[in-house]
Motif scaffolding. Structure first.
Motif, mmCIF file in Angstrom:
data_model
loop_
_atom_site.group_PDB
_atom_site.id
_atom_site.type_symbol
_atom_site.label_atom_id
_atom_site.label_comp_id
_atom_site.label_asym_id
_atom_site.label_seq_id
_atom_site.Cartn_x
_atom_site.Cartn_y
_atom_site.Cartn_z
ATOM 1 N N PRO A 404 48.699 43.645 38.229
ATOM 2 C CA PRO A 404 47.401 42.812 37.899
ATOM 3 C C PRO A 404 46.794 42.199 39.073
ATOM 4 O O PRO A 404 47.134 40.884 39.150
ATOM 5 C CB PRO A 404 48.132 42.020 36.819
ATOM 6 C CG PRO A 404 49.508 41.762 37.242
ATOM 7 C CD PRO A 404 49.852 43.109 37.763
ATOM 8 N N ASN A 405 46.168 42.784 39.827
ATOM 9 C CA ASN A 405 45.409 41.973 40.925
ATOM 10 C C ASN A 405 43.977 42.316 40.784
ATOM 11 O O ASN A 405 43.179 43.437 41.070
ATOM 12 C CB ASN A 405 45.873 42.700 42.209
ATOM 13 C CG ASN A 405 45.359 42.021 43.579
ATOM 14 O OD1 ASN A 405 44.215 41.558 43.609
ATOM 15 N ND2 ASN A 405 46.123 42.159 44.695
ATOM 16 N N PRO A 406 43.224 41.467 39.839
ATOM 17 C CA PRO A 406 41.723 41.551 39.791
ATOM 18 C C PRO A 406 40.814 41.548 40.809
ATOM 19 O O PRO A 406 39.969 42.331 40.942
ATOM 20 C CB PRO A 406 41.665 40.087 38.929
ATOM 21 C CG PRO A 406 42.966 39.732 38.471
ATOM 22 C CD PRO A 406 43.890 40.121 39.329
ATOM 23 N N ASP A 407 41.182 40.771 42.019
ATOM 24 C CA ASP A 407 40.524 40.871 43.145
ATOM 25 C C ASP A 407 40.613 42.491 43.673
ATOM 26 O O ASP A 407 39.510 42.911 44.212
ATOM 27 C CB ASP A 407 41.193 39.825 44.264
ATOM 28 C CG ASP A 407 40.793 38.451 43.944
ATOM 29 O OD1 ASP A 407 40.051 38.110 43.004
ATOM 30 O OD2 ASP A 407 41.475 37.583 44.639
ATOM 31 N N PHE A 408 41.690 42.829 43.774
ATOM 32 C CA PHE A 408 41.607 44.276 44.220
ATOM 33 C C PHE A 408 40.842 45.223 43.271
ATOM 34 O O PHE A 408 40.156 46.107 43.726
ATOM 35 C CB PHE A 408 43.119 44.879 44.190
ATOM 36 C CG PHE A 408 43.411 46.174 44.436
ATOM 37 C CD1 PHE A 408 43.400 46.721 45.736
ATOM 38 C CD2 PHE A 408 43.294 46.992 43.488
ATOM 39 C CE1 PHE A 408 43.648 47.774 46.080
ATOM 40 C CE2 PHE A 408 43.423 48.600 43.564
ATOM 41 C CZ PHE A 408 43.390 49.177 45.076
ATOM 42 N N TRP A 409 40.970 45.137 41.906
ATOM 43 C CA TRP A 409 40.412 46.091 41.146
ATOM 44 C C TRP A 409 38.847 46.089 41.106
ATOM 45 O O TRP A 409 37.952 46.952 41.181
ATOM 46 C CB TRP A 409 40.797 46.036 39.761
ATOM 47 C CG TRP A 409 42.263 46.463 39.477
ATOM 48 C CD1 TRP A 409 43.418 45.838 39.222
ATOM 49 C CD2 TRP A 409 42.754 48.001 39.611
ATOM 50 N NE1 TRP A 409 44.590 46.329 39.304
ATOM 51 C CE2 TRP A 409 43.958 47.517 39.493
ATOM 52 C CE3 TRP A 409 42.161 48.891 40.018
ATOM 53 C CZ2 TRP A 409 44.879 48.754 39.517
ATOM 54 C CZ3 TRP A 409 42.957 50.077 40.032
ATOM 55 C CH2 TRP A 409 44.192 50.082 40.094
ATOM 56 N N ASN A 410 38.323 44.646 41.176
ATOM 57 C CA ASN A 410 36.964 44.401 41.442
ATOM 58 C C ASN A 410 36.346 44.784 42.834
ATOM 59 O O ASN A 410 35.199 45.244 42.847
ATOM 60 C CB ASN A 410 36.754 42.769 41.367
ATOM 61 C CG ASN A 410 36.712 42.584 39.768
ATOM 62 O OD1 ASN A 410 36.951 43.021 38.801
ATOM 63 N ND2 ASN A 410 37.314 41.077 39.584
ATOM 64 N N ALA A 411 36.927 44.569 43.716
ATOM 65 C CA ALA A 411 36.593 45.020 45.165
ATOM 66 C C ALA A 411 36.613 46.676 45.132
ATOM 67 O O ALA A 411 35.613 47.131 45.656
ATOM 68 C CB ALA A 411 37.682 44.684 46.297
ATOM 69 N N LEU A 412 37.724 47.343 44.544
ATOM 70 C CA LEU A 412 37.519 48.674 44.422
ATOM 71 C C LEU A 412 36.307 49.276 43.910
ATOM 72 O O LEU A 412 35.630 50.097 44.014
ATOM 73 C CB LEU A 412 38.951 49.294 43.954
ATOM 74 C CG LEU A 412 39.068 50.913 43.863
ATOM 75 C CD1 LEU A 412 38.764 51.518 45.254
ATOM 76 C CD2 LEU A 412 40.366 51.240 43.158
ATOM 77 N N LEU A 413 35.896 48.637 42.505
ATOM 78 C CA LEU A 413 34.964 49.082 41.666
ATOM 79 C C LEU A 413 33.671 49.023 42.660
ATOM 80 O O LEU A 413 32.672 49.892 42.426
ATOM 81 C CB LEU A 413 34.831 47.860 40.625
ATOM 82 C CG LEU A 413 35.454 48.458 39.155
ATOM 83 C CD1 LEU A 413 35.414 47.429 38.400
ATOM 84 C CD2 LEU A 413 35.110 49.744 38.767
ATOM 85 N N ARG A 414 33.382 47.682 43.503
ATOM 86 C CA ARG A 414 32.280 47.744 44.249
ATOM 87 C C ARG A 414 32.149 48.651 45.316
ATOM 88 O O ARG A 414 31.316 49.082 45.741
ATOM 89 C CB ARG A 414 32.451 46.473 45.315
ATOM 90 C CG ARG A 414 31.233 46.004 46.087
ATOM 91 C CD ARG A 414 30.053 45.671 45.486
ATOM 92 N NE ARG A 414 28.902 45.864 46.725
ATOM 93 C CZ ARG A 414 28.727 44.521 47.485
ATOM 94 N NH1 ARG A 414 29.194 43.426 47.062
ATOM 95 N NH2 ARG A 414 27.835 44.631 48.172
ATOM 96 N N LEU A 415 33.368 49.234 45.948
ATOM 97 C CA LEU A 415 33.399 50.145 46.951
ATOM 98 C C LEU A 415 32.736 51.655 46.138
ATOM 99 O O LEU A 415 32.040 52.275 46.746
ATOM 100 C CB LEU A 415 34.683 50.270 47.314
ATOM 101 C CG LEU A 415 34.871 51.602 48.700
ATOM 102 C CD1 LEU A 415 34.002 51.078 49.926
ATOM 103 C CD2 LEU A 415 36.359 51.673 48.944
ATOM 104 N N VAL A 416 33.416 51.782 44.914
ATOM 105 C CA VAL A 416 33.071 53.119 44.263
ATOM 106 C C VAL A 416 31.301 52.943 43.995
ATOM 107 O O VAL A 416 30.949 53.921 44.034
ATOM 108 C CB VAL A 416 33.534 53.049 42.826
ATOM 109 C CG1 VAL A 416 33.277 54.377 42.102
ATOM 110 C CG2 VAL A 416 35.122 53.298 43.377
ATOM 111 N N ASP A 417 30.966 51.818 43.687
ATOM 112 C CA ASP A 417 29.571 51.827 43.168
ATOM 113 C C ASP A 417 28.518 51.923 44.541
ATOM 114 O O ASP A 417 27.625 52.713 44.651
ATOM 115 C CB ASP A 417 29.237 50.520 42.961
ATOM 116 C CG ASP A 417 29.619 50.282 41.282
ATOM 117 O OD1 ASP A 417 29.685 51.128 40.773
ATOM 118 O OD2 ASP A 417 29.718 48.998 40.853
#
Length: 581
Positions: A404-417
């Motif tokens: 559960p690392n929200p910063d990581f998952w949100n940054a990864l979502l930004r990279l996918v976009d």
């Protein structure tokens, strides 16, 4: 002519669309030095015997890939012999070692990336202007060659970042500004007055930020790195790219040049997470400098950490839009979210003493793959295992876990976009491939993990359907090739290695590598359900080797990793807290 010959010196393979080719493919060993010299013969009428001899010497050095010496061609721009060409860089590595076409592309682009025309030398400035004039000229299709140049730079820049040297647009804008004219002729390029006007204003051009050459001069100890960089300001057709991590190494290392404080000539990969804000990595950097091999005094360590902190502060001020200007820097930004500062309210295993070391291994393992810059292994084939027995009481759904690392998952979502937008903007994938939606499916998976992470942190109930989705998730689709291929055994091996720094003072090269993945166990207990969860984790190594031994390839590294008795370097000390003996 050198990169042209290198690109022609390959075996041409047609791509099949009707399935994998039958049988094992024939060895692809077309790209030999002997074959390259034979191909050069078709151009010999265009050169004097002296220039032809230098071309032959250059090609021989490129294919041997083992010497550090003055370039027979580009060395002519450096009358003092200060700049040495590192021909070991031309050994094809990583994905580019697979066949002669990829090896040819690797050698040609490495040659064009590393070699440039020094603007401080009159002959270098004239030749740079001639190359600029040719780039603006029409190609075989009547369109300016600059259009093809820009297409290649835009696409590769989207993946890897902008060049660290002066490229075509920068030199063109500079000449227009200084000379007050929109275009130059070949005669202008060699005109003494034109050259003098431009030479008087060269300081208006940016100097490179990263030193990627070997300099040998008695003036080195009394000259700073910034002065060296300004002196080697040059024009490159396809210059090598700026990256934040290379800038970190450049800021925190020094050879024998003049510096305000002592800096090591050989860094550690720990510099990268430390500069990205990882405090445990910063503490390990201090220990690295104090060890016998470095022997920094406590005062020197403190001064170095001050420079490290200043570097971290500069990176922290970098706008998010700059991080996501390329997929490479975006990936690094995603890794910057793994900072190991987890207190009350987080899962117990994330608060435990070993966890910071696990985060560092995750960062450096993924950083190794980032520097390797490719996907090396293909999707394995497997089938669902079913049963025809009479149904009884179904077992409980296995409750997996997402870190559960929200910063990581949100940054990864930004990279996918960012990736999806770039693929569409630069038309990288064929329409039928984009419509297939592989990246869309991956984005949904990442969003799903992000949602699960939020539920775990807030102790929100997670339904059996979500747990089952987590159990059945298959991420290997992102690593599978678009075209049918024959999967070789070594393509199912995840170990890889990459060289990230060359220390010309000691003649050694720093490598980052990954070996067979570890199995990681963690005790978690969300939803009042204590359980042991298992997953894979990076197995990262950092080590040095003599430059004289040549660059290490994936093939040689894997031979050591997957040997019956693996021959691996010692595991780095900072990981010992993770290992169960």
């Amino acid at each position: 002519t050198v990169p042209l010959v290198v690109l022609e010196n390959v075996k041409v393979v047609k791509i099949r669309t009707d399935g994998p080719p039958p049988g094992k493919p024939a060895p692809d060993n077309a790209d030999t030095a002997k074959a390259a010299l034979a191909r050069l013969d078709r151009y010999k009428k265009d050169f004097s015997p002296q220039t032809l001899a230098r071309l032959q010497q250059e090609l021989a050095l490129v294919y041997a890939a083992k010497d550090v010496t003055v370039s027979p061609l580009f060395g002519g721009y450096d009358p003092d012999g200060t700049l040495k060409a590192d021909y070991t860089q031309y050994l094809p590595r990583g994905h580019y070692a697979k066949n002669s076409q990829l090896r040819g592309y690797f050698r040609a682009m490495m040659y064009l990336g590393r070699n440039g025309w020094p603007l401080s030398q009159p002959s270098g400035l004239s030749d740079a202007l001639l190359v600029m004039v040719m780039t603006a000229s029409p190609g075989p299709d009547g369109k300016p060659l600059a259009a093809s140049w820009r297409r290649l730079m835009d696409v590769t820049g989207f993946f890897a970042g902008l060049p660290d040297n002066i490229a075509y647009p920068g030199l063109r804008d500079f000449t227009v500004r200084v000379l007050g004219k929109d275009s130059l002729s070949p005669a202008d390029a060699v005109n003494q007055d034109v050259r003098s006007k431009l030479a008087a204003s060269l300081n208006e051009l940016p100097a490179p930020r990263i030193l990627a050459d070997i300099l040998v001069s008695p003036q080195i100890p009394v000259t700073t790195k910034s002065q060296h960089l300004a002196h080697i300001r040059s024009f490159h057709l396809f210059g090598q790219r700026f990256s934040p991590d290379a800038w970190i190494f450049s800021r925190l290392t020094a050879g024998q040049e003049k510096t305000e404080l002592r800096l090591p000539s050989m860094p550690t990969g720990l510099f990268v997470p430390a500069a990205l804000g990882n405090k445990p990595a910063r503490d390990l950097v201090a220990a690295f400098l104090a060890q016998p091999g470095q022997a920094f005094t406590p005062e020197q360590v403190e001064a170095f950490l001050g420079r490290l902190d200043a570097t971290a502060a500069q990176l922290a001020e970098m706008p998010e839009s700059d991080w996501y200007a390329s997929l490479a820097s975006g990936w690094l930004h995603v890794l910057s979210t793994l900072k190991s500062a987890y207190g009350q309210g987080w899962p117990g295993y994330m608060q435990s003493p070993p966890f910071p070391a696990k985060q560092i291994e995750s960062v450096l393992g993924s950083y190794t793959e980032l520097k390797h810059a490719t996907i090396l292994y293909a999707k394995p084939n497997y089938a669902e295992f079913g049963s025809g027995e009479e149904e009884g009481t179904p077992p409980p759904v296995p409750k997996g876990f997402v870190e559960p690392n929200p910063d990581f998952w949100n940054a990864l979502l930004r990279l996918v976009d960012t990736a999806k937008a770039g693929f569409a903007h630069y038309k990288i994938l064929l329409p039928e491939v984009e419509e297939e939606g592989r990246l869309d499916r991956f984005r949904k998976q990442v969003a799903f993990y992000a949602a699960l992470a939020d539920k775990e942190l807030t102790n929100t109930p997670i339904g059996e359907e979500d747990y089952e989705t987590l159990r059945l998730a298959n991420l290997s689709e992102m690593a599978s090739p678009f075209e049918p291929v024959v999967i070789e055994p070594d393509q199912c091996q995840s170990a890889l290695t990459v060289d990230v720094h060359t220390d010309s003072v000691t003649g050694r090269v720093l490598y980052e590598g990954t070996a067979e993945p570890y199995v990681m166990l963690a005790l978690v207990g969300n939803e009042a359900s204590p359980r042991l969860v298992v997953g894979t984790a990076f197995n990262h190594y950092e080590f040095t080797r003599p430059l004289a031994e040549g660059r290490l390839t994936d093939q040689a590294w894997r031979a050591a990793v997957y040997a019956r008795q693996p021959k691996l370097p010692a595991k780095n000390d900072w990981y010992k807290v993770l290992l169960v003996k």
